[in-house]
Design an enzyme around this catalytic site. Structure first.
Site, PDB file in Angstrom:
ATOM      1  N   GLY A 303     -33.256  10.648  66.100  1.00  0.00           N
ATOM      2  CA  GLY A 303     -33.821   9.366  65.707  1.00  0.00           C
ATOM      3  C   GLY A 303     -32.947   8.187  66.109  1.00  0.00           C
ATOM      4  N   SER A 304     -32.830   7.209  65.216  1.00  0.00           N
ATOM      5  CA  SER A 304     -32.181   5.942  65.552  1.00  0.00           C
ATOM      6  C   SER A 304     -30.679   6.046  65.759  1.00  0.00           C
ATOM      7  CB  SER A 304     -32.480   4.910  64.464  1.00  0.00           C
ATOM      8  OG  SER A 304     -33.867   4.633  64.424  1.00  0.00           O
ATOM      9  N   THR A 305     -30.067   7.187  65.446  1.00  0.00           N
ATOM     10  CA  THR A 305     -28.640   7.334  65.740  1.00  0.00           C
ATOM     11  C   THR A 305     -28.391   7.335  67.246  1.00  0.00           C
ATOM     12  OG1 THR A 305     -28.799   9.758  65.640  1.00  0.00           O
ATOM     13  CG2 THR A 305     -28.158   8.598  63.608  1.00  0.00           C
ATOM     14  N   MET A 306     -29.457   7.440  68.058  1.00  0.00           N
ATOM     15  CA  MET A 306     -29.318   7.390  69.515  1.00  0.00           C
ATOM     16  C   MET A 306     -29.431   5.978  70.077  1.00  0.00           C
ATOM     17  SD  MET A 306     -28.674  10.283  70.990  1.00  0.00           S
ATOM     18  CE  MET A 306     -27.500  10.359  69.635  1.00  0.00           C
ATOM     19  N   SER A 358     -32.979  -1.839  63.830  1.00  0.00           N
ATOM     20  CA  SER A 358     -33.374  -0.546  64.399  1.00  0.00           C
ATOM     21  C   SER A 358     -34.708  -0.664  65.132  1.00  0.00           C
ATOM     22  CB  SER A 358     -33.468   0.519  63.298  1.00  0.00           C
ATOM     23  OG  SER A 358     -33.367   1.821  63.839  1.00  0.00           O
TER      24      SER A 358
END
Length: 589
Positions: A303-306, A358
């Site tokens: 998810g948004s950790t990328m 995000s």
């Protein structure tokens, strides 16, 4: 007439004596020839059988076993040790010959102390009365062994062995693993370093006489002592991480969770925990899925950790600058008939705001602003198609497709963490790469004397700038990840779990971050799998765990707090620099 008959009889006597003499002589010669032939056959043609019979009666080998080496954490705390136990075995032939089964009370006492049914026990012992060895019970305590010895049942014997004991129990179970009843490593580092921990038993070969006395020592083979294994794990951090993770999994009614803590400069894994776990000292009736080291085996879309990687890639390629502003209006776009969108129209966003909010639209436009091959190479270089180098059994290499054709929609979704699957350990290594200035180094589960050589994949300038952006994320949006007294940077992630044919209704909440930002030392990744309550976003379920684990780890390692002024505004000076860069001029993508 009588004289004539007497002379005739005398003539026949020598012939009879000669016949008998030759007959006896022939028999004697035949016997001696047979003996000589047999002796020649045994000693020349087939001597091995005779030697074997002799060795069975006189040759003995006495082994000297060695205990398995200990497993220690980086501070010397014991995580696995060998304790003395004894094994109960039976000689069925002696039991039958000495009529030991008549000692019914003794057999009942033996069965009771071992927790067996006496009838099943005795039937198993005498099932084959010609056998000379049969295990009755493995690895009994010294107290039980003394009780059995006092029973003095003929044919029941004890043999010294060792048993593995794990003082840390379920806290370090997935890292340390366990051995089987024969002291062979089955899981974890017990299996990875089985040969180093085992050593080699010694042996003395000698010949004895009929009275059992040693008459000749033939060979002596010295035992090879096992080595102790020192892990990179800090058991204090391990215990803290497990406590916080277990509490979060329970509080949010999640199915499982993982936490990874690592040194960003050496790649040493300081903490690696999963929940649910298991007790390695008593694995009876333990479900098999509990043995799985989820932090290295289970993959999830990050998810948004990328999104930091997408921003960094655009900066590295040059399609974006520190002052770049992305127009995300109208908050959605169609790519190949499929929709990429934000929850609402956020308008124009700079890089800091893209990460703070995000924004899927923001990272998607950044991804599409650079060549496909460049973007994909950055993901592969981050290590999302390889293991982390820890050497742990079962570590997954992740799932990152290496194909020629990628649609714009697939590249867009890749930019915000969909279309690939990675492990928490891989995510930790990526954030460690950001924290140490752009050098990818292998992770290690053993304590290192010096940092390994790494591979530079990102520029120091851009990774330092990205850390400042990640610090802004924690300050502005992921506030539950803050650590009092320390400057922290990180990113939340919330992904929907894929099912056959699409996506289901379950979520994965993540947070990955580093601290202290002024001089990064630690990376912590938290994954909460399938939270069952109303809260499921990474910022709600994973960020608080990150905050408590990071704070405790920094204090345990005596890492000084960042130099903040009384109002704690020093970090904001860097954010102001980012804002000034935006105000000084910007480009639209």
């Amino acid at each position: 007439m009588n004289k004539a008959a007497s002379k005739k009889s005398n003539k026949n006597k020598p012939n009879s004596v000669a016949w008998r003499f030759y007959l006896v002589l022939g028999v004697i010669l035949l016997v001696y020839s047979g003996l000589a032939a047999r002796s020649a056959y045994i000693q020349v043609i087939e001597p091995d059988m005779l030697r074997k019979q002799g060795d069975m009666r006189s040759l003995r080998t006495l082994s000297s076993d060695v205990q398995r080496g200990s497993i220690l954490d980086r501070t010397g705390a014991e995580l696995a040790i060998s304790v003395p136990v004894e094994t109960v075995w039976a000689d069925p032939k002696i039991v039958v010959e000495r009529n030991a089964l008549t000692m019914t009370e003794h057999w009942q006492a033996l069965a009771d102390v071992l927790g067996h049914d006496v009838n099943k026990l005795t039937n198993r012992v005498v099932k084959n009365p010609k056998r000379r060895f049969l295990y009755v019970e493995r690895q009994v305590s010294p107290a039980v062994a003394d009780y059995i010895k006092a029973l003095k049942i003929p044919g029941i014997h004890l043999r010294k062995e060792s048993k593995r004991f794990y003082p840390a129990g379920e806290i370090s179970a997935h890292v340390v693993g366990f051995t089987n009843v024969d002291d062979k490593g089955i899981e974890g580092v017990e299996r990875v370093y089985d040969q180093l921990l085992t050593g080699a038993s010694g042996a003395k070969q000698f010949r004895k006489d009929a009275k059992g006395r040693k008459i000749e020592i033939l060979s002596v083979e010295a035992a090879e002592k096992p080595q102790d294994l020192v892990l990179s794990i800090d058991q204090r951090i391990q215990a803290l991480a497990y406590k916080e993770l277990k509490g979060a999994v329970s509080a949010f009614k999640a199915t499982s969770g993982s936490v990874v803590v690592a040194n960003v400069h050496t790649g040493e894994i300081l903490g690696l925990v999963n929940n649910p776990s298991y007790n390695p000292n008593n694995r009876a009736n333990t479900a098999q899925h509990r043995f799985r080291n989820r932090a290295i085996t289970d993959m999830a879309e990050p998810g948004s950790t990328m999104k930091p990687l997408s921003v960094l890639s655009a900066l590295e390629f040059g399609s974006a600058e520190k002052s770049t502003v992305i127009n995300t209006s109208p908050g959605r776009m169609r790519l190949g008939g499929r929709l990429v969108k934000d929850p609402f129209n956020r308008g124009k966003l700079n890089l800091q705001e893209i990460l703070n909010t995000s924004s899927n639209m923001g990272t998607a436009k950044l991804a599409l602003s650079m060549p496909k091959d460049f973007l994909l190479d950055k993901f592969f270089e981050a290590g999302f198609s390889e293991d982390t180098g820890s050497g742990l059994i079962g570590e997954s290499a992740g799932l990152m497709h290496d194909r020629q054709r990628w649609s714009k929609f697939e590249l867009a979704t890749l930019s915000f963490g969909y279309g690939l699957a990675i492990t928490p350990m891989q995510l930790a290594r990526f954030y460690a790469t950001l924290a140490n200035g752009g050098t990818k180094i292998p992770f290690s589960i053993t304590k290192l004397d010096k940092a390994p050589e790494g591979e530079r994949i990102y520029s120091t300038e851009m990774t330092q700038y990205l850390l400042a952006l990640l610090e802004g994320v924690v300050e502005e949006s992921a506030t539950k990840a803050k650590v009092e007294g320390y400057r922290v940077g990180g990113k939340t992630g919330t992904s929907i779990k894929a099912i056959a044919g699409g996506y289901g209704n379950d979520y994965v909440g993540l947070f990955a971050g580093v601290a202290p930002i002024s001089d990064p030392e630690l990376v912590v990744v938290v994954l909460i799998n399938e939270p069952g309550g109303d809260l499921y976003h990474g910022g709600d379920v994973a960020a608080p765990v990150f905050s408590r684990v990071m704070k405790g780890a920094l204090q345990i390692l005596n890492i000084a707090p960042d130099k903040l002024n009384k109002s704690g505004q020093e970090r904001r000076s860097q954010s102001a620099n980012v804002g000034n860069a935006v105000a000084g001029g910007h480009s639209n993508v």
